[in-house]
Scaffold this active site. Structure first.
Site, PDB file in Angstrom:
ATOM      1  N   TYR A  73      54.372  39.428 105.952  1.00  0.00           N
ATOM      2  CA  TYR A  73      53.802  38.287 106.676  1.00  0.00           C
ATOM      3  C   TYR A  73      54.341  36.950 106.164  1.00  0.00           C
ATOM      4  O   TYR A  73      54.443  36.737 104.956  1.00  0.00           O
ATOM      5  CB  TYR A  73      52.287  38.271 106.519  1.00  0.00           C
ATOM      6  CG  TYR A  73      51.579  39.450 107.131  1.00  0.00           C
ATOM      7  CD1 TYR A  73      51.838  39.846 108.448  1.00  0.00           C
ATOM      8  CD2 TYR A  73      50.644  40.159 106.394  1.00  0.00           C
ATOM      9  CE1 TYR A  73      51.166  40.934 109.004  1.00  0.00           C
ATOM     10  CE2 TYR A  73      49.963  41.243 106.949  1.00  0.00           C
ATOM     11  CZ  TYR A  73      50.232  41.624 108.245  1.00  0.00           C
ATOM     12  OH  TYR A  73      49.571  42.692 108.795  1.00  0.00           O
ATOM     13  N   LYS A 131      29.721  47.367  81.574  1.00  0.00           N
ATOM     14  CA  LYS A 131      29.339  46.658  82.807  1.00  0.00           C
ATOM     15  C   LYS A 131      30.505  46.688  83.806  1.00  0.00           C
ATOM     16  O   LYS A 131      31.656  46.982  83.433  1.00  0.00           O
ATOM     17  CB  LYS A 131      28.977  45.209  82.475  1.00  0.00           C
ATOM     18  CG  LYS A 131      30.150  44.393  81.909  1.00  0.00           C
ATOM     19  CD  LYS A 131      29.718  43.001  81.483  1.00  0.00           C
ATOM     20  CE  LYS A 131      30.893  42.249  80.852  1.00  0.00           C
ATOM     21  NZ  LYS A 131      30.475  40.922  80.338  1.00  0.00           N
TER      22      LYS A 131
HETATM   23  C1  LIG Z   1      31.102  41.062  78.955  1.00  0.00           C
HETATM   24  C2  LIG Z   1      30.338  40.736  77.722  1.00  0.00           C
HETATM   25  C3  LIG Z   1      30.771  41.219  76.463  1.00  0.00           C
HETATM   26  C4  LIG Z   1      32.102  41.929  76.267  1.00  0.00           C
HETATM   27  O1  LIG Z   1      33.136  40.972  76.224  1.00  0.00           O
HETATM   28  P1  LIG Z   1      34.641  41.423  75.884  1.00  0.00           P
HETATM   29  O2  LIG Z   1      35.386  40.168  75.685  1.00  0.00           O
HETATM   30  O3  LIG Z   1      35.116  42.197  77.065  1.00  0.00           O
HETATM   31  O4  LIG Z   1      34.561  42.259  74.662  1.00  0.00           O
HETATM   32  C5  LIG Z   1      29.970  41.011  75.370  1.00  0.00           C
HETATM   33  N1  LIG Z   1      28.792  40.336  75.498  1.00  0.00           N
HETATM   34  C6  LIG Z   1      28.368  39.840  76.672  1.00  0.00           C
HETATM   35  C7  LIG Z   1      27.083  39.099  76.722  1.00  0.00           C
HETATM   36  C8  LIG Z   1      29.135  40.012  77.803  1.00  0.00           C
HETATM   37  O5  LIG Z   1      28.717  39.482  78.974  1.00  0.00           O
END
Ligand SMILES: *Cc1c(COP(=O)(O)O)cnc(C)c1O
Length: 397
Positions: free
Chosen positions: A278, A48
């Protein structure tokens, strides 16, 4: 997209003024290592958010080649992009709104997380396509975000199984998400795992024939074998980063996959008392040399992260003064003066490679130092590197 196949040495891709170099062989090795910890459980690579900033499609391809059995996405749109790129492994998407395109998801054989309200939308899509949808029912075991409450769970299971009996659905999985697995001493993970086992038992006693039960994220994958069930969903770990405060990637046998680098854009000698950036929050205390690093908050570097490390010619310098939209400044120190003849900056640093973070192999700076400077976590630093920074890939098959 620029692709080269140098496996170990990270050279800037010629012609790129700034780049996030993604080492696909590091991702492959991280996946092989993590898989060895969870076998015989199945492995979902979570890609994702553009693979946490690493580039979703190249990472997904490398992950599948390295043995990831499933791909995980938050949004249906992300899952559809994986299908459009030709990836055919099982894909799960778990975060929907009433505006989500459930029909496209079912048409492209994307497994859908379902916390309750989605069920009718998914069934409607399956009906219109005359094609059964595959769903994973989500139980809220304590995180308090998505997921069905334990009180509503038996009814959701019953409704889903009756649609399954009609041929509209396949209840392929039950899953949940952990709240504090990155703090292994906390007792809530035990409570969540107990609630998860109960929810699975409710579904199975109601007649569900589940393919996959899954709850483990990266920290649980690393510390809680009793959380692995049939599948683990690993995001951060495949990118080689540690989810634990105070535990390094190296300690976990992981190699960070992203190197963020640019070139020094300007280098000049200034007197004592020169204000920098800045607000003029920083002023030089002696004659010194300033180096201009052409990355800023539009590139995803948090504006608050003054003090973050930049490595130039083997020495690491803290960012001084405010980080601006496009640029930041490092103080190369008095040793960089005098025609730049002295170590550690031989010659003008103009054009020298400036590394903000990488795999740490050469003692170079790490994502975690930027996270500390910004008061955030490594997840956020890599995920926020913006599309203005080209990704280039090394270590590909
Ligand atoms: C993002 C996510 C993961 C992965 O989590 P990590 O800590 O990056 O391994 C797993 N399950 C769900 C439902 C997530 O939203």
């Amino acid at each position: 997209m620029v692709t080269s196949f140098v496996a170990s040495v990270q050279e800037p891709t010629p012609g790129l003024e700034r780049q996030a170099i993604i080492d696909l062989s590091a991702i492959a090795n991280n996946i092989r290592h993590l898989r060895s910890l969870v076998e015989p459980a199945t492995f979902m690579a979570v890609v994702k958010a553009d693979a946490y900033g690493h580039g979703m499609v190249p990472v997904a391809r490398a992950a599948v080649a390295a043995g990831a059995n499933w791909l995980g996405a938050a949004h249906i749109s992300e899952a559809l992009a994986l299908r459009a790129a030709g990836l055919e492994v099982p894909v799960l998407a778990w975060l929907h709104t009433p505006a989500s395109d459930f029909t496209a998801a079912v048409a492209h054989d994307i497994d859908l997380g379902c916390s309750g309200w989605e069920l009718e939308h998914i069934v409607a899509a399956a009906r219109s396509l005359q094609c059964p949808a595959r769903i994973h029912l989500k139980i809220d075991t304590g995180l308090g975000r998505n997921g069905c409450t334990p009180a509503e769970w038996p009814a959701l299971v019953a409704a889903a199984l009756s649609y399954q009996a009609e041929g509209l659905l396949r209840v392929a999985g039950v899953f949940s998400h952990l709240a504090v697995a990155d703090e292994p001493h906390r007792p809530e993970t035990d409570e969540q795992l107990a609630r998860f086992r109960e929810a699975v038992a409710v579904a199975e006693n109601a007649g569900a024939d589940l393919e996959v039960r899954h709850i483990a994220n990266t920290p649980a994958t690393l510390t809680r074998p009793d959380s692995h069930f049939d599948m683990v969903r690993v995001g951060l770990g495949i990118y080689g980063l540690s989810p634990f405060e105070g535990t390094t990637s190296a300690h976990l046998g992981l190699v960070p996959a992203m190197t963020l680098q640019t070139q020094i854009a300007h280098c000049k000698d200034v007197p004592a008392g020169q204000g920098v950036s800045y607000g003029l929050n920083y002023a030089t205390t002696a004659e010194t040399t300033l180096g201009l690093v052409p990355l800023g908050y539009a590139d995803g570097i948090p504006r608050i992260a003054t003090g973050g490390p930049v490595r130039v010619n083997g020495t690491t310098y803290p960012v001084v003064g405010r980080i601006a939209m496009d640029q930041m400044v490092i103080d190369l120190g008095p040793q960089a003066r005098e025609g730049f003849a002295q170590e550690p900056v031989p010659g003008s640093a103009l054009g020298s490679t400036a590394v903000l973070f990488g795999n740490g192999a050469d003692g170079g700076p790490l994502v975690e130092e930027w996270a500390a400077a910004a008061g955030t976590i490594n997840y956020e630093v890599v995920t926020r590197i913006s599309q203005r920074v080209p990704r280039s890939y090394i270590g590909g098959a």
